[in-house]
Design a protein around this motif. Structure first.
Motif, mmCIF file in Angstrom:
data_model
loop_
_atom_site.group_PDB
_atom_site.id
_atom_site.type_symbol
_atom_site.label_atom_id
_atom_site.label_comp_id
_atom_site.label_asym_id
_atom_site.label_seq_id
_atom_site.Cartn_x
_atom_site.Cartn_y
_atom_site.Cartn_z
ATOM 1 N N PHE C 49 86.268 62.082 12.946
ATOM 2 C CA PHE C 49 85.727 63.082 13.864
ATOM 3 C C PHE C 49 84.210 62.944 13.943
ATOM 4 N N PRO C 50 83.620 63.460 15.021
ATOM 5 C CA PRO C 50 82.157 63.471 15.067
ATOM 6 C C PRO C 50 81.595 64.449 14.039
ATOM 7 N N GLU C 51 80.380 64.202 13.637
ATOM 8 C CA GLU C 51 79.635 65.168 12.816
ATOM 9 C C GLU C 51 79.077 66.239 13.744
ATOM 10 N N VAL C 52 79.057 67.473 13.288
ATOM 11 C CA VAL C 52 78.689 68.585 14.168
ATOM 12 C C VAL C 52 77.449 69.307 13.642
ATOM 13 N N ILE C 53 76.510 69.593 14.530
ATOM 14 C CA ILE C 53 75.325 70.390 14.192
ATOM 15 C C ILE C 53 75.406 71.708 14.963
ATOM 16 N N PHE C 54 75.421 72.814 14.236
ATOM 17 C CA PHE C 54 75.397 74.136 14.856
ATOM 18 C C PHE C 54 73.930 74.526 15.036
ATOM 19 N N SER C 73 74.707 56.656 9.884
ATOM 20 C CA SER C 73 76.125 56.385 9.630
ATOM 21 C C SER C 73 76.868 55.930 10.878
ATOM 22 N N LYS C 74 76.181 55.817 11.991
ATOM 23 C CA LYS C 74 76.786 55.351 13.255
ATOM 24 C C LYS C 74 78.008 56.178 13.666
ATOM 25 N N VAL C 75 77.981 57.442 13.373
ATOM 26 C CA VAL C 75 79.088 58.304 13.788
ATOM 27 C C VAL C 75 78.771 58.966 15.114
ATOM 28 N N ASN C 76 79.796 59.453 15.776
ATOM 29 C CA ASN C 76 79.570 60.309 16.937
ATOM 30 C C ASN C 76 79.011 61.640 16.444
ATOM 31 N N ILE C 77 78.138 62.251 17.264
ATOM 32 C CA ILE C 77 77.492 63.509 16.879
ATOM 33 C C ILE C 77 77.675 64.528 17.999
ATOM 34 N N LEU C 78 77.930 65.755 17.591
ATOM 35 C CA LEU C 78 78.092 66.872 18.518
ATOM 36 C C LEU C 78 77.095 67.947 18.105
ATOM 37 N N ALA C 79 76.214 68.362 19.026
ATOM 38 C CA ALA C 79 75.322 69.483 18.704
ATOM 39 C C ALA C 79 75.722 70.656 19.587
ATOM 40 N N VAL C 106 75.304 68.940 23.131
ATOM 41 C CA VAL C 106 74.720 67.608 23.218
ATOM 42 C C VAL C 106 75.658 66.643 22.512
ATOM 43 N N VAL C 107 75.954 65.525 23.157
ATOM 44 C CA VAL C 107 76.869 64.533 22.600
ATOM 45 C C VAL C 107 76.119 63.223 22.392
ATOM 46 N N ILE C 108 76.255 62.644 21.216
ATOM 47 C CA ILE C 108 75.771 61.274 20.990
ATOM 48 C C ILE C 108 76.999 60.456 20.612
ATOM 49 N N GLU C 109 77.426 59.621 21.561
ATOM 50 C CA GLU C 109 78.717 58.944 21.401
ATOM 51 C C GLU C 109 78.478 57.500 20.997
ATOM 52 N N GLU C 110 78.812 57.182 19.745
ATOM 53 C CA GLU C 110 78.629 55.820 19.269
ATOM 54 C C GLU C 110 79.808 54.953 19.666
ATOM 55 N N LYS C 111 80.981 55.497 19.499
ATOM 56 C CA LYS C 111 82.147 54.784 20.034
ATOM 57 C C LYS C 111 83.116 55.797 20.641
ATOM 58 N N LYS C 112 83.669 55.392 21.775
ATOM 59 C CA LYS C 112 84.583 56.209 22.566
ATOM 60 C C LYS C 112 85.775 56.649 21.707
ATOM 61 N N ALA C 113 86.054 57.970 21.663
ATOM 62 C CA ALA C 113 87.246 58.455 20.980
ATOM 63 C C ALA C 113 88.467 58.205 21.871
ATOM 64 N N PRO C 114 89.654 57.978 21.278
ATOM 65 C CA PRO C 114 90.872 57.850 22.080
ATOM 66 C C PRO C 114 91.201 59.213 22.690
ATOM 67 N N GLN C 115 92.056 59.242 23.677
ATOM 68 C CA GLN C 115 92.440 60.504 24.317
ATOM 69 C C GLN C 115 93.957 60.674 24.175
ATOM 70 N N ILE C 116 94.396 61.325 23.122
ATOM 71 C CA ILE C 116 95.820 61.430 22.833
ATOM 72 C C ILE C 116 96.354 62.852 23.088
ATOM 73 N N GLY C 117 97.669 62.939 23.158
ATOM 74 C CA GLY C 117 98.357 64.229 23.256
ATOM 75 C C GLY C 117 97.998 65.008 24.498
ATOM 76 N N GLN C 118 98.020 66.335 24.399
ATOM 77 C CA GLN C 118 97.731 67.176 25.562
ATOM 78 C C GLN C 118 97.317 68.574 25.090
ATOM 79 N N ILE C 119 96.050 68.886 25.300
ATOM 80 C CA ILE C 119 95.569 70.252 25.072
ATOM 81 C C ILE C 119 95.303 70.866 26.437
ATOM 82 N N LEU C 120 95.796 72.071 26.665
ATOM 83 C CA LEU C 120 95.507 72.756 27.914
ATOM 84 C C LEU C 120 94.516 73.874 27.627
ATOM 85 N N VAL C 121 93.389 73.843 28.336
ATOM 86 C CA VAL C 121 92.396 74.908 28.188
ATOM 87 C C VAL C 121 92.453 75.797 29.419
#
Lengths: 248, 248, 248, 248, 248, 248, 248, 248
Positions: C49-54, C73-79, C106-121
């Motif tokens: 998962f991405p690392e998250v900054i609140f 760490s070359k991870v995806n980041i979510l602020a 704010v998103v810093i995407e190092e590598k594209k996450a897969p898009q699996i399953g189905q969440i409905l918002v």
């Protein structure tokens, strides 16, 4: 805990303990699993304090089993928020048990605790005494000398001021009050020792079960005051003892 | 619902069903009208879950009639928040009924549910067990395998950490806690499965009947935590099973 | 953690690691100490998962330092809860950063996450969309396929029912609503997948900043509903992804 | 009142009534003073409605005296929030009295009220019926035709939609719901007649004695909804009748 | 809706409409999907009422798009809680738009509504007028004749009593009050028409943003009173019109 | 107190009193220490008022001891919030004791108080009388002439207005009301004497145990109104007497 | 009012006034209708008090019109909660106007009020002075002599006790306090005059905008204390003057 | 105070001080009256602690005058809740003043305090640091050695456990946390020294400005924890120092 781990690792190094056994031991932390309760045998040994059972919401049968498990360690035991019926149940498995009906505490005393320092427990009114006694007996059982001063609420400020020497003699004060809960604010301004404030549910109408007193104490304009939960005499007696012991 | 409508419309087209009959059918949705209650016979058939009766506020007589109506469908039945007296009443019309006094659940099991996946139910204290059991039995009756781990509250964090393997083995965790309700926050930080938090009304004073625990869980700084109502063991067991089944 | 400890202990046994070094390692848990923040480099590696900054309550300067530390760490980041100004600050140390102004992420995407399953918002109203987008983007960044369905509140129930197929296609639904917050109750009765309810602060008067919607969702008479904090789109997106992944 | 004053003044002008007598009359407003209660004999005569006694907090003796006083005017009488014991007391002075135990209403019917218009009383659950019956019987005693539709809560929305014709046939709807209280919002979106929402204290935990349902109804996103107090079936039945009568 | 379905089914029977087309139609409910909003074109056509946009929390851009979509149906439009800036934005796409700054309502009037019956809008104080005007203009735009009577609060009861004829002439009264919110209780005792009570956020200290007035109105000892949300002038105007129309 | 100190100091100067004795005297303030209670013998002597015992939360045994201690001073005694059982206990040590069951007051009258001035005690409803009687008897025992006017709530404003002469004749008014608590606002606007408002816990649902009435009275738009705690008839009677006496 | 009616009726009897004219007169109660406000010209004439304008929520334009209307009666005027801008507006139509920025009061003094009796206004802290000044200036403008004693909060009880003579000299005391609001309880125990307690919004965190202080004062264990709304200096000054005048 | 009185009385006895002078002296308690503030010059002299100015609600001008008054006693001064502008104002009259912007504290240090014992200040998150710094700087200025450990919240429990030696080394711990506020419960279970818990207003939605964290801490199931007001870093630093000093 760290030092226990260090011992273990040293034994692993020396080949006295195998890896799987070590892993097992790391998991076998010092409590006994009764299924419905995990009884911690080591805490009272470490601290010298009695082990405490919070009786609310537990069945007499559960309490009885916990008492039996704790008794193996020969520690002093304190059962708080205990009614008459719970005392009767405990007495069967621990005949030494004593009951303090006002404080709603059952005590099983294996060895007498010393009585050091000076904690002063004060109340605003007569109706607050039951909570004050829970605090006082907890503190005594944990090894504190306790002085009591009851019914010195702020609406008759001269009653409080008449005892200012007693107030100043304490190492820590437990101030118990319901209704408007103003006692700790006034006391906090009179002394320079820490004051543990205990709101009680005494009052009616807009006291909202002690909420009014709790908010008053939270907003105390006197520094040196910290607050525990409504009617939490036990918690007050406990932290007051921790503070009191620092003075030795 | 859509597919049922489609069938109906196709029959109308084929002339097998008249317009008025179709209108009537559209209205005859799959529930039985007892006047004071609309009993849904199709839901358990669709989902394979037991039908649930929430007993609070219903008279024994009403509950008895609902049980009789549901029994026709040969489904498993769960009656929650049921006291001894309600059990006695149900037993008369459904002799198979079993009572779990701690969970306050009556179960009428027509056919054994499978036990799949892994739900871990944990509690902070002994007094929270009654709510945990409501969750555990609900989940079991809905077809989940349930593991229990009780009395691992955060004030003795080593008791919880000693079971970290169990925590990690679960597909979903139900964390039940009263008083300050901090257990789900700590557990949420230890695992990467979903955590369903259940506040209980255990506590006194400023716990305000479970509100304190509820707010704690709502504000959990650990992600992966969602909350159900105070004392809502049933709701936790239900959603945990929905989640657990996704893992098959 | 256990397996790491086991490795270490085996190395101690083999003499590859000394006792003191082992103790040191046990203490050197996988986070970096920035003084004002402890950055956990291993969590995202473990979970994918991405690392998250609140961002609320943190200065731009602090956020900037955390981003720099995480970038190693070359991870995806979510602020999350990030305003325009915070984005500008992040952009300077992470030029790849993208800003979603509605979701305030704010998103810093190092590598594209897969898009699996189905969440409905889904949302009850137009004004709830900002929270829904926080949930949706969080879920997408964590690897979930997300469908959106906005403005289908219960006051026009036919708008919601028109999409019942979409509702049934989801593995997990995030239902976002302010004002009276009744949407999750209705949706919970229509579907058999888990529903994560998110109250929002949309409303006025007796909505009390989202409290009304929160209480509604807590008391939902439909099972299968669990609730996160008011406006906590991030938390909803996170737990929904944990649930969604179980379905793979 | 004005017209009464006018009559009086005209009589003064004509010399039929003296000044002091007029002053006396102006003071002798149309109620009887029982000391502990001022009984209004004219209201029911004016409105054709029954006189109402709110029994909570009154002693059986006080209620008995009020009934006796009211009986002189030969009006219909409604005693609400009346338990079995109060009924027994009333029965002694008014043998015609009937008791509706579910609604907790005692009725003394001197002359049959007409049954006009159409009020639909609906409930979310079975446990809400006692409040609904208080509303229904109040409305009937005030002269309204009442239809009942119970247990059609929003968690099974098809149960409600199956009765949409009934919903549309009503001149005014009384929607009674506890727990999350979402029923009036959904109904308000389905019909174009006024909806009187009645929260009930059914629920537990975060329902806070009906507060959750009350807030939900207050924040209804459907227009055409107004709310009365928690469990106030009487108030709902009263205002619904006032509205219903406008349709004649 | 039922009658529309019946037509459709009859067409299916006659072979005029195919099954798939019918299914499609059943789904094509009468709203337009703007993505962020589902605009309901049929509601105002059915009811003759204006379509309403609740502006809080919507961006001017979103509002502008909704207005454009609604304008196609040539209905009257009401935008509530609209500030000056929103009015300017609407004016660009709907030059006919008028702004009522006190009521914070934008009106786009395609055809003049009739002015039937009699709604009386009263306020306790001068500061409550803005909410009263929201109610009054809503009611007028929905086709009601509206009388205004402002600043007749209970602290000067003679001011209110001086207008008792006006009070009695109304078919329904909207009573708007902040601070202690006692006006509806007094008015409810003076009249026999329905009273819609609107609490406002006028006040300070223990008024808690209108909560005090809301609770007062909820607990009104006068029957015939129902309550809408704090500051919800629109909701009051809407339900008052529904009631007012019954009198034709 | 100051003058007492002055006397003492003068005696010290004259050598009539030694330093230590003076210090002792300064500490021996005029109360008796029963351990659980500090009984103030001088207050009633100074003020001429009865000594008051607040019985809630005190055991009958404690109350009995306090009564015995107070009796030595031959003062009138008032025991409030006293139930039947407490009265019985008091009667044993003070045979003169009288019980007012509605007011829940025990009176021990050593010498008849004068009845001066004019306090008017009014209630909104019949159920509020018990609190009103607590106020009335307190005031009478403290030496006030008291007039009673009950069941004149604002929902029948003509009942109140019919007594406007009585209202204007009072030196101070005690207005007692539960439910919406609007009575003091209306009365405050009719009179120019001080009004002491007493909320009661009469009501249900959103009255929240008297909170609604309390907030109403706090927010009264009529000046000249001040408020005491919910159900605090004693406090109202006390301060009303202080005010009443100023008029002599 | 009654005597006015009597005059009128006597004139009717004598034929000096016709029936319709009498009816008209009965309706023409002594206020002027500005449309948005009903200005009461007779109240100040009757009471000798200034007329008061509560400025919150009123536009400067509305206030200006009310001032103009009141000025015709040549009474003193008090405008409370008035900011600088409102003062400027008033000054234009009433050049005599004075502004008290701390009290946020505008005064237009047509004739000097006498200064009788003794009101003592005290505050717990420096930050409470603005509310105390609102009380003090109100009382002075209404004809009371006012003494001020500021910053004598209970956390430094000796500061308060040092002024016990001043406390005892007052006919009525206004005690203003924020934070924990304990001042009135202590003062109530020191004096035997009435104490009007005013909570302020001074504080932070759990003071909840003055709620904590309000509850403290409500629950005061000292009798002789009654409470007005948070920050309601005006109300305190008003009722204190009513009480103070009784002493003449 | 007592000893001061004793001295005085002895002097009176010896004739060194006259009665009136003694009375004057008894009244001249050790504070200076600035009118709006009573400055206590003796407290810091007695305790050795700095004198503290709570800046909220005071004007810069008032603060400036208090600083000038205090400076005469050559004590250290602490001004809390001070913004940049207040610092600028103080700097003019006290050029030595230093500003800690994160803690919002101005320090005027006349002589360096010793640094004794060990207080550990910990925070759950980065955003809580501002409150932690208020506590830390207060404690340092009062003479305590302070260690800081930030961002060790319970959602990443290993971060906290990694520092268990630091936790055990402290004489008293100040635990600062917003959101769910669970940190003190966990820490209380790990250590045997007193823990002062400080809730902060960090969070959103159902954190209600720190109320959630406050309730959590109040209900802590770990003993040894007492709580101060939300954001009250100063209070925590003060009482922690009182406790810390006992250990010398």
């Amino acid at each position: 805990m760290d030092s226990g781990i260090k011992d273990l690792i040293e034994k692993v190094k020396k080949g006295e303990v195998g890896v799987d056994e070590a892993m097992e031991n790391l998991r076998n932390l010092p409590f006994e699993d009764l299924g419905f309760a995990k009884v911690d045998h080591h805490r009272p040994l470490r601290t010298g304090f009695p082990e405490v059972i919070f009786c609310s919401g537990k069945t007499p049968n559960e309490i009885s089993k916990i008492v039996k498990s704790l008794k193996k360690s020969k520690v002093n035991i304190l059962a708080t928020k205990a009614n008459e019926q719970i005392f009767k149940t405990i007495e069967k498995v621990a005949p030494k048990a004593r009951y303090y009906p006002e404080a709603k505490i059952v005590v099983i005393e294996e060895k007498k605790a010393p009585q050091i320092g000076q904690i002063l427990v004060i109340t605003a009114g007569t109706s607050d005494i039951r909570v004050a006694e829970e605090a006082a007996i907890t503190a005594e059982m944990m090894g504190s000398k306790v002085e009591r001063l009851y019914d010195v609420g702020v609406a008759g400020i001269h009653r409080l001021l008449a005892y200012s020497e007693k107030l100043r003699a304490a190492r820590v004060i437990i101030a118990v009050a319901g209704m408007e809960g103003a006692l700790p604010s006034v006391v906090g301004g009179l002394v320079s020792c820490p004051v543990i404030a205990v709101p009680t549910n005494i009052g009616y109408g807009a006291s909202f079960g002690g909420l009014a007193a709790l908010l008053t104490m939270m907003n105390s304009c006197a520094p040196g005051v910290a607050v525990v939960n409504i009617d939490n005499g036990f918690g007050a007696g406990h932290i007051a003892t921790l503070i009191n012991q620092l003075g030795e």
